[in-house]
Scaffold this motif. Structure first.
Motif, PDB file in Angstrom:
ATOM      1  N   MET A  66      22.704  77.518  49.782  1.00 58.24           N
ATOM      2  CA  MET A  66      23.482  76.335  50.150  1.00 58.24           C
ATOM      3  C   MET A  66      24.643  76.132  49.176  1.00 58.24           C
ATOM      4  N   LYS A  67      24.374  76.263  47.870  1.00 57.85           N
ATOM      5  CA  LYS A  67      25.430  76.091  46.881  1.00 57.85           C
ATOM      6  C   LYS A  67      26.479  77.184  46.995  1.00 57.85           C
ATOM      7  N   LEU A  68      26.083  78.339  47.472  1.00 56.26           N
ATOM      8  CA  LEU A  68      27.017  79.452  47.605  1.00 56.26           C
ATOM      9  C   LEU A  68      28.122  79.161  48.612  1.00 56.26           C
ATOM     10  N   PRO A  79      30.489  79.837  58.622  1.00 59.64           N
ATOM     11  CA  PRO A  79      29.284  79.346  59.317  1.00 59.64           C
ATOM     12  C   PRO A  79      29.563  78.189  60.265  1.00 59.64           C
ATOM     13  N   TYR A  80      30.512  77.329  59.925  1.00 62.18           N
ATOM     14  CA  TYR A  80      30.866  76.242  60.831  1.00 62.18           C
ATOM     15  C   TYR A  80      31.555  76.792  62.090  1.00 62.18           C
ATOM     16  N   PHE A  81      32.346  77.825  61.909  1.00 63.33           N
ATOM     17  CA  PHE A  81      32.988  78.444  63.074  1.00 63.33           C
ATOM     18  C   PHE A  81      31.941  79.046  64.003  1.00 63.33           C
ATOM     19  N   LYS A  82      30.952  79.734  63.448  1.00 61.45           N
ATOM     20  CA  LYS A  82      29.900  80.314  64.274  1.00 61.45           C
ATOM     21  C   LYS A  82      29.086  79.218  64.958  1.00 61.45           C
ATOM     22  N   ASP A 107      21.952  76.429  60.353  1.00 66.62           N
ATOM     23  CA  ASP A 107      20.834  76.871  59.507  1.00 66.62           C
ATOM     24  C   ASP A 107      20.525  78.348  59.728  1.00 66.62           C
ATOM     25  N   HIS A 108      20.540  78.761  60.960  1.00 67.23           N
ATOM     26  CA  HIS A 108      20.217  80.158  61.275  1.00 67.23           C
ATOM     27  C   HIS A 108      21.237  81.105  60.665  1.00 67.23           C
ATOM     28  N   ALA A 109      22.500  80.709  60.667  1.00 68.49           N
ATOM     29  CA  ALA A 109      23.542  81.570  60.108  1.00 68.49           C
ATOM     30  C   ALA A 109      23.480  81.616  58.588  1.00 68.49           C
ATOM     31  N   VAL A 110      23.188  80.486  57.942  1.00 66.77           N
ATOM     32  CA  VAL A 110      23.213  80.404  56.480  1.00 66.77           C
ATOM     33  C   VAL A 110      21.914  80.884  55.860  1.00 66.77           C
ATOM     34  N   PHE A 111      20.780  80.440  56.397  1.00 62.82           N
ATOM     35  CA  PHE A 111      19.483  80.738  55.792  1.00 62.82           C
ATOM     36  C   PHE A 111      18.736  81.885  56.464  1.00 62.82           C
ATOM     37  N   GLY A 112      19.142  82.239  57.670  1.00 63.34           N
ATOM     38  CA  GLY A 112      18.436  83.310  58.388  1.00 63.34           C
ATOM     39  C   GLY A 112      17.286  82.803  59.223  1.00 63.34           C
ATOM     40  N   HIS A 113      17.070  81.493  59.272  1.00 60.46           N
ATOM     41  CA  HIS A 113      16.015  80.923  60.114  1.00 60.46           C
ATOM     42  C   HIS A 113      16.329  79.463  60.387  1.00 60.46           C
ATOM     43  N   CYS A 114      15.742  78.920  61.440  1.00 61.08           N
ATOM     44  CA  CYS A 114      15.901  77.515  61.802  1.00 61.08           C
ATOM     45  C   CYS A 114      14.613  77.035  62.447  1.00 61.08           C
ATOM     46  N   TYR A 115      14.480  75.690  62.568  1.00 60.37           N
ATOM     47  CA  TYR A 115      13.225  75.111  63.008  1.00 60.37           C
ATOM     48  C   TYR A 115      13.474  73.967  63.987  1.00 60.37           C
ATOM     49  N   PHE A 116      12.531  73.848  64.942  1.00 65.71           N
ATOM     50  CA  PHE A 116      12.535  72.748  65.899  1.00 65.71           C
ATOM     51  C   PHE A 116      11.139  72.149  65.963  1.00 65.71           C
ATOM     52  N   GLN A 117      11.094  70.827  66.101  1.00 68.32           N
ATOM     53  CA  GLN A 117       9.823  70.135  66.292  1.00 68.32           C
ATOM     54  C   GLN A 117       9.674  69.776  67.759  1.00 68.32           C
TER      55      GLN A 117
END
Length: 348
Positions: A66-68, A79-82, A107-117
């Motif tokens: 995130m800091k990167l 990442p915002y463009f994607k 999240d998926h673009a930056v961290f490589g994963h995302c989550y939904f509840q």
């Protein structure tokens, strides 16, 4: 074996002559020591349970990723463009609001994963999907269970088995978390940041890389030498760039010389490093320069932007949509998410 030389920064220090002779040379340096920081992410070794054994620790520091984003103008905006490209052709659905899809895409673009509840109705059917921030999500040691870490460090929020959906990039080293695709270009991002910080310090420092103040005149007294030292030190710093007058009676030609250090070498090197690191950042995101906001340096530019957009859509946006279309496996028929297909010009 030869001893390895140690690199260190020396504080301001005056070197005294071995004997009290008026002809002995005097050498001094000025300037505060600058810390050398190693900007490294955690070693990518695998995924392990945290000390209490409740959840798995991500193989890469998520806060570091995130800091990167603030280290490079291009790495922070792509990442915002994607995310925008994912949302642009999304058909609004009450099951998954566009904002939740966009945040999960980021999240998926930056961290490589995302989550939904899964938000269920009284009959146990999926009413809607709610995005969960990937930064604080952790996989518990039990299969198909997750938790959300609290900012204050209190007990994490626990989710029931099957309540959370995880979408992740494939990682051959572990199957708990996803792996960002751009990890191979992290050093280019840090190099871009280091060069910018170096340039800022260069301009904020009134001495601009420093110089060698050389004297070889025996008529220069110790008092005059100390006075010159003080004047040189006072000329250093923002807003203090000033000229210095030296008068040595009966002095000879070249009794005083000012020898610049590194001034010419740094002029072109900064632009070269910035361009090379920028190209690496754009390549690691697999995006064309024109879509990343790079200004062309030639008259012809980067080509037809409509053709470039079409190629980018087919090669990058469609696969990104397919990742989120996997959510339909958890949604009932008639409430599944969809994406529209753009109409590009026939001659594109």
């Amino acid at each position: 074996m030869k001893k390895r030389k140690r690199r260190y920064h020396r504080k301001t220090k005056t070197s005294q002559p071995a004997a009290a002779s008026g002809n002995s040379p005097r050498v001094f340096s000025f300037g505060d020591p600058e810390p050398v920081l190693d900007n490294n992410l955690a070693d990518y070794l695998g995924t392990f349970l945290e000390p209490h054994g409740d959840y798995y620790i991500p193989p890469v520091s998520l806060r570091g990723l995130m800091k990167l984003l603030g280290a490079s103008a291009y790495h922070g905006t792509i990442p915002y463009f994607k995310r925008n490209m994912l949302r642009k052709w999304y058909i609004a659905n009450e099951v998954l609001p566009p904002e939740d899809l966009a945040n999960a895409g980021f999240d998926h673009a930056v961290f490589g994963h995302c989550y939904f509840q899964k938000i269920l109705n009284p009959f146990g059917q999926v009413l809607r999907l709610q995005h969960l921030p990937a930064l604080n999500m952790r996989r518990r040691k039990e299969a198909d269970r997750y938790c959300l870490l609290q900012p204050n460090g209190d007990n994490p929020v626990l989710f029931a088995p099957g309540e959370v959906i995880q979408l992740k990039e494939y990682d051959p080293k572990q199957q708990i978390y996803g792996r960002p695709q751009y990890l191979g270009g992290v050093q280019a991002v840090l190099l871009n940041e280091d060069s910018t910080l170096f340039r800022r310090k260069y301009y904020r420092n009134g001495a601009h890389m420093g110089y060698v103040f050389y004297t070889a005149d025996k008529n220069l007294s110790a008092e005059d030498e100390q006075l010159i030292k003080e004047q040189v030190r006072q000329s250093k710093g923002a807003g203090n760039f000033r000229s210095l007058f030296v008068n040595i009676p009966d002095g000879k030609e070249k009794s005083v010389q000012i020898i610049p250090v590194g001034e010419i070498a740094t002029k072109d090197e900064f632009e070269r490093v910035k361009n090379l690191s920028r190209n690496d950042v754009i390549s690691m995101w697999r995006i064309q320069p024109v879509l990343a906001g790079v200004m062309p340096e030639n008259v012809g530019g980067f080509g037809d932007i409509e053709k470039i957009s079409r190629v980018y859509y087919e090669n990058e946006v469609v696969p990104m949509q397919d990742v989120f279309l996997a959510l339909n496996a958890h949604l009932p028929q008639g409430r599944r998410i969809q994406f529209s297909k753009p109409e590009f010009p026939s001659n594109a």
